[in-house]
Design a protein around this motif. Sequence first.
Motif, PDB file in Angstrom:
ATOM      1  N   SER A 139       0.827  -1.204   0.000  1.00  0.00           N
ATOM      2  CA  SER A 139       0.000   0.000   0.000  1.00  0.00           C
ATOM      3  C   SER A 139       0.867   1.263   0.000  1.00  0.00           C
ATOM      4  CB  SER A 139      -0.935   0.012   1.212  1.00  0.00           C
ATOM      5  OG  SER A 139      -0.205  -0.071   2.412  1.00  0.00           O
ATOM      6  N   PHE A 140       2.038   1.211   0.657  1.00  0.00           N
ATOM      7  CA  PHE A 140       2.920   2.382   0.666  1.00  0.00           C
ATOM      8  C   PHE A 140       3.400   2.694  -0.750  1.00  0.00           C
ATOM      9  CE2 PHE A 140       5.402  -1.374   1.695  1.00  0.00           C
ATOM     10  CZ  PHE A 140       6.537  -1.276   0.913  1.00  0.00           C
ATOM     11  N   ASN A 141       3.592   1.643  -1.566  1.00  0.00           N
ATOM     12  CA  ASN A 141       3.985   1.882  -2.955  1.00  0.00           C
ATOM     13  C   ASN A 141       2.813   2.355  -3.800  1.00  0.00           C
ATOM     14  OD1 ASN A 141       6.781   1.607  -3.222  1.00  0.00           O
ATOM     15  ND2 ASN A 141       6.639  -0.620  -3.068  1.00  0.00           N
ATOM     16  N   ALA A 142       1.590   2.032  -3.377  1.00  0.00           N
ATOM     17  CA  ALA A 142       0.414   2.581  -4.065  1.00  0.00           C
ATOM     18  C   ALA A 142       0.437   4.111  -3.935  1.00  0.00           C
ATOM     19  CB  ALA A 142      -0.866   2.000  -3.469  1.00  0.00           C
ATOM     20  N   TYR A 143       0.787   4.599  -2.750  1.00  0.00           N
ATOM     21  CA  TYR A 143       0.924   6.049  -2.534  1.00  0.00           C
ATOM     22  C   TYR A 143       2.054   6.622  -3.386  1.00  0.00           C
ATOM     23  CZ  TYR A 143      -2.327   6.233   1.431  1.00  0.00           C
ATOM     24  OH  TYR A 143      -3.450   6.194   2.220  1.00  0.00           O
ATOM     25  N   ASN A 144       3.196   5.922  -3.403  1.00  0.00           N
ATOM     26  CA  ASN A 144       4.349   6.408  -4.171  1.00  0.00           C
ATOM     27  C   ASN A 144       4.038   6.491  -5.665  1.00  0.00           C
ATOM     28  OD1 ASN A 144       5.844   6.508  -1.790  1.00  0.00           O
ATOM     29  ND2 ASN A 144       6.665   4.444  -2.064  1.00  0.00           N
ATOM     30  N   LEU A 145       3.372   5.451  -6.179  1.00  0.00           N
ATOM     31  CA  LEU A 145       2.994   5.428  -7.594  1.00  0.00           C
ATOM     32  C   LEU A 145       1.989   6.527  -7.921  1.00  0.00           C
ATOM     33  CD1 LEU A 145       2.729   1.557  -7.905  1.00  0.00           C
ATOM     34  CD2 LEU A 145       4.190   2.968  -9.381  1.00  0.00           C
ATOM     35  N   LEU A 146       1.037   6.726  -7.005  1.00  0.00           N
ATOM     36  CA  LEU A 146       0.027   7.760  -7.218  1.00  0.00           C
ATOM     37  C   LEU A 146       0.658   9.156  -7.195  1.00  0.00           C
ATOM     38  CD1 LEU A 146      -2.946   8.552  -7.604  1.00  0.00           C
ATOM     39  CD2 LEU A 146      -3.237   8.418  -5.109  1.00  0.00           C
ATOM     40  N   ALA A 147       1.615   9.362  -6.300  1.00  0.00           N
ATOM     41  CA  ALA A 147       2.316  10.657  -6.236  1.00  0.00           C
ATOM     42  C   ALA A 147       3.074  10.919  -7.534  1.00  0.00           C
ATOM     43  CB  ALA A 147       3.274  10.680  -5.045  1.00  0.00           C
ATOM     44  N   ALA A 148       3.735   9.882  -8.065  1.00  0.00           N
ATOM     45  CA  ALA A 148       4.474  10.026  -9.322  1.00  0.00           C
ATOM     46  C   ALA A 148       3.518  10.314 -10.481  1.00  0.00           C
ATOM     47  CB  ALA A 148       5.290   8.761  -9.591  1.00  0.00           C
ATOM     48  N   TYR A 149       2.405   9.592 -10.512  1.00  0.00           N
ATOM     49  CA  TYR A 149       1.394   9.795 -11.559  1.00  0.00           C
ATOM     50  C   TYR A 149       0.856  11.228 -11.515  1.00  0.00           C
ATOM     51  CZ  TYR A 149      -3.327   9.776 -13.563  1.00  0.00           C
ATOM     52  OH  TYR A 149      -4.467  10.093 -14.258  1.00  0.00           O
ATOM     53  N   ALA A 150       0.468  11.669 -10.311  1.00  0.00           N
ATOM     54  CA  ALA A 150      -0.103  13.009 -10.146  1.00  0.00           C
ATOM     55  C   ALA A 150       0.892  14.084 -10.582  1.00  0.00           C
ATOM     56  CB  ALA A 150      -0.511  13.229  -8.690  1.00  0.00           C
ATOM     57  N   THR A 151       2.155  13.906 -10.213  1.00  0.00           N
ATOM     58  CA  THR A 151       3.193  14.873 -10.582  1.00  0.00           C
ATOM     59  C   THR A 151       3.339  14.955 -12.099  1.00  0.00           C
ATOM     60  OG1 THR A 151       4.372  14.425  -8.521  1.00  0.00           O
ATOM     61  CG2 THR A 151       5.638  15.459 -10.297  1.00  0.00           C
ATOM     62  N   ALA A 152       3.338  13.800 -12.758  1.00  0.00           N
ATOM     63  CA  ALA A 152       3.472  13.777 -14.218  1.00  0.00           C
ATOM     64  C   ALA A 152       2.310  14.496 -14.898  1.00  0.00           C
ATOM     65  CB  ALA A 152       3.564  12.333 -14.705  1.00  0.00           C
ATOM     66  N   ILE A 153       1.108  14.311 -14.370  1.00  0.00           N
ATOM     67  CA  ILE A 153      -0.064  14.992 -14.939  1.00  0.00           C
ATOM     68  C   ILE A 153       0.048  16.504 -14.716  1.00  0.00           C
ATOM     69  CG2 ILE A 153      -2.593  15.198 -14.883  1.00  0.00           C
ATOM     70  CD1 ILE A 153      -1.373  12.512 -16.054  1.00  0.00           C
ATOM     71  N   LEU A 154       0.520  16.903 -13.523  1.00  0.00           N
ATOM     72  CA  LEU A 154       0.708  18.334 -13.231  1.00  0.00           C
ATOM     73  C   LEU A 154       1.804  18.932 -14.112  1.00  0.00           C
ATOM     74  CD1 LEU A 154       0.366  18.229  -9.334  1.00  0.00           C
ATOM     75  CD2 LEU A 154      -1.242  19.263 -10.960  1.00  0.00           C
ATOM     76  N   LEU A 155       2.705  18.066 -14.596  1.00  0.00           N
ATOM     77  CA  LEU A 155       3.754  18.504 -15.531  1.00  0.00           C
ATOM     78  C   LEU A 155       3.298  18.312 -16.992  1.00  0.00           C
ATOM     79  CD1 LEU A 155       6.903  17.150 -13.649  1.00  0.00           C
ATOM     80  CD2 LEU A 155       6.248  19.551 -13.957  1.00  0.00           C
ATOM     81  N   GLU A 156       1.980  18.156 -17.148  1.00  0.00           N
ATOM     82  CA  GLU A 156       1.312  18.161 -18.458  1.00  0.00           C
ATOM     83  C   GLU A 156       1.708  16.995 -19.360  1.00  0.00           C
ATOM     84  OE1 GLU A 156       2.199  22.118 -19.880  1.00  0.00           O
ATOM     85  OE2 GLU A 156       0.558  22.987 -18.723  1.00  0.00           O
ATOM     86  N   GLN A 157       1.883  15.819 -18.744  1.00  0.00           N
ATOM     87  CA  GLN A 157       2.173  14.615 -19.524  1.00  0.00           C
ATOM     88  C   GLN A 157       0.880  13.876 -19.862  1.00  0.00           C
ATOM     89  OE1 GLN A 157       5.411  14.092 -20.620  1.00  0.00           O
ATOM     90  NE2 GLN A 157       5.538  16.137 -19.697  1.00  0.00           N
ATOM     91  N   ASP A 158       0.932  13.024 -20.895  1.00  0.00           N
ATOM     92  CA  ASP A 158      -0.229  12.268 -21.330  1.00  0.00           C
ATOM     93  C   ASP A 158      -0.540  11.141 -20.333  1.00  0.00           C
ATOM     94  OD1 ASP A 158      -2.091  11.429 -23.712  1.00  0.00           O
ATOM     95  OD2 ASP A 158      -1.037   9.588 -23.127  1.00  0.00           O
ATOM     96  N   ARG A 159      -1.781  11.067 -19.892  1.00  0.00           N
ATOM     97  CA  ARG A 159      -2.186  10.137 -18.840  1.00  0.00           C
ATOM     98  C   ARG A 159      -1.915   8.678 -19.210  1.00  0.00           C
ATOM     99  NH1 ARG A 159      -8.055   9.031 -16.062  1.00  0.00           N
ATOM    100  NH2 ARG A 159      -8.690   8.615 -18.197  1.00  0.00           N
ATOM    101  N   LEU A 160      -2.291   8.276 -20.393  1.00  0.00           N
ATOM    102  CA  LEU A 160      -2.133   6.885 -20.813  1.00  0.00           C
ATOM    103  C   LEU A 160      -0.661   6.504 -20.929  1.00  0.00           C
ATOM    104  CD1 LEU A 160      -3.791   4.403 -21.499  1.00  0.00           C
ATOM    105  CD2 LEU A 160      -3.789   5.121 -23.900  1.00  0.00           C
ATOM    106  N   LYS A 161       0.158   7.388 -21.487  1.00  0.00           N
ATOM    107  CA  LYS A 161       1.603   7.130 -21.599  1.00  0.00           C
ATOM    108  C   LYS A 161       2.234   7.020 -20.218  1.00  0.00           C
ATOM    109  CE  LYS A 161       2.462   9.312 -26.100  1.00  0.00           C
ATOM    110  NZ  LYS A 161       3.105  10.476 -26.776  1.00  0.00           N
ATOM    111  N   VAL A 162       1.826   7.881 -19.313  1.00  0.00           N
ATOM    112  CA  VAL A 162       2.360   7.872 -17.946  1.00  0.00           C
ATOM    113  C   VAL A 162       2.063   6.544 -17.255  1.00  0.00           C
ATOM    114  CG1 VAL A 162       2.070   8.869 -15.626  1.00  0.00           C
ATOM    115  CG2 VAL A 162       2.355  10.371 -17.617  1.00  0.00           C
ATOM    116  N   LEU A 163       0.815   6.105 -17.292  1.00  0.00           N
ATOM    117  CA  LEU A 163       0.431   4.851 -16.635  1.00  0.00           C
ATOM    118  C   LEU A 163       1.095   3.642 -17.305  1.00  0.00           C
ATOM    119  CD1 LEU A 163      -3.351   5.546 -15.925  1.00  0.00           C
ATOM    120  CD2 LEU A 163      -1.503   5.415 -14.242  1.00  0.00           C
ATOM    121  N   THR A 164       1.280   3.698 -18.606  1.00  0.00           N
ATOM    122  CA  THR A 164       1.932   2.594 -19.328  1.00  0.00           C
ATOM    123  C   THR A 164       3.377   2.432 -18.868  1.00  0.00           C
ATOM    124  OG1 THR A 164       0.521   2.959 -21.253  1.00  0.00           O
ATOM    125  CG2 THR A 164       2.538   1.698 -21.611  1.00  0.00           C
TER     126      THR A 164
END
Length: 485
Positions: free
Chosen positions: A292-317
Amino acid sequence: MQLQDLLYGVAIKSLVGKPNQEVKALAFDSREVKAGTLFFAVKGTVVDGHQYIAQTVAAGAVVVVCETMPAEVDNEVTYVEVESSSAALGTVASNFYGNPSAQLKLVGVTGTNGKTTIATLLYQLFRGLGYGVGLVSTVQNHINDTVVPATHTTPNPIALNQLLANMVDAGCEYCFMEVSSHAVVQHRIVGLTFTGGIFSNITHDHLDFHHTFDNYLKAKKEFFDGLPKNAFALTNADDKNGMVMLQNTKAHKKTYALKQMADFKAKIIENKFSGLHLNVDDMDVYFKMVGSFNAYNLLAAYATAILLEQDRLKVLTVLSSLHGAEGRFDYIVSKQGIIGIVDYAHTPDAVQNVLSTIANIRKGTEQVITVIGCGGDRDRTKRPVMAQTACDWSDKVILTSDNPRTEDPQAIIAEMEKGVSPTNQRKTLSITDRKEAIKTACHLAKPGDIILVAGKGHEKYQEVKGVRHHFDDKEVLNEQFNLIN
């Protein structure tokens, strides 16, 4: 470089001497001063640089930045009196190297646990997306694919700005950087321009340095208070102090969470040794990381990438293929089916996070054997708590050395033993030699059992009586599992 250019942005109380000195180098260590150096007399926890001003002038210093003017001055030297030499060091170092942080999208990650994993995930993610990327972390620094050894979580301002300048020269567009509470208090990030800041969580740690939890919390918050209004401030809304970080920041406020309402949401569908199945912003994704702690880490990385205007699907892939940082829930399996996990967990909360993750994944019939120690010359109050946490979540616990540094390892273990309740004493062993402790855990384990070796993670050394010796938890486990020829 001209002194007046270097002093741009520095609050000067007084200046004695020529303001147009030519400066060739910066130093805050008197032993590194040579001809043409600007020397910063910094008051450290052990040494006061003001004691070495005369020595540095004799060695060739042409400028001295100090908090107290010396009784005697040299007519050939310029003396700059400031409120804080360490704060001036950050600003001057940034000016000296051409303000490299302003030429990068620099994102800082702070919190007790997760800093290294989040920063490393972001570095790997943006490399995977095709960008030039720098990383400043506890484990190692990177300039694109070149590894630069790390000595501190956050380097000193001179080393840090030089590193950032090298990133700019190498074509990096982004840099992801751990920001420790020590670095904030010691002004190591003064002068840097941040595009964003991330808060992971805050728990009991570093009270040897900060003395109180409130001071520790304020140090983390100070980073967010200093973010510019065009930056973003991303916080973990599930942490009880998460929203505190956003109280006074001028930056755009954003949240992520697994439990609360937040700007970026995820839900754990499944958590196995094979990885995590998450629902992230209404998309089902499988990740290679566990817990679960890595679920938080992954979500933080995902959120940061979106805030840096990256494509959602590419980021999750790309994120779905990543493994995270070395020494963080790093596991191997012996030929007999014994699972060994190496983790950097060195706070009570981090130990509980790892052990609760194991508890959620285990089938229930296997033993969990934890090998754990506490570092010397650090916060002593957490030692009994660490032992108690390990005992509460494990079937067997072996208390051992971590990095005793200048302390007696047996005395550290004795303090840990105070946290072992009478009912837990029967399942607890104390073995001072860390290698013997790991070997003993392996001998006690049966096929299917899980061994957690906590505290050192990525570290490849053990510090005893001030001397570092080669030591690698994962290497010892591999030897015991007969996975090394």
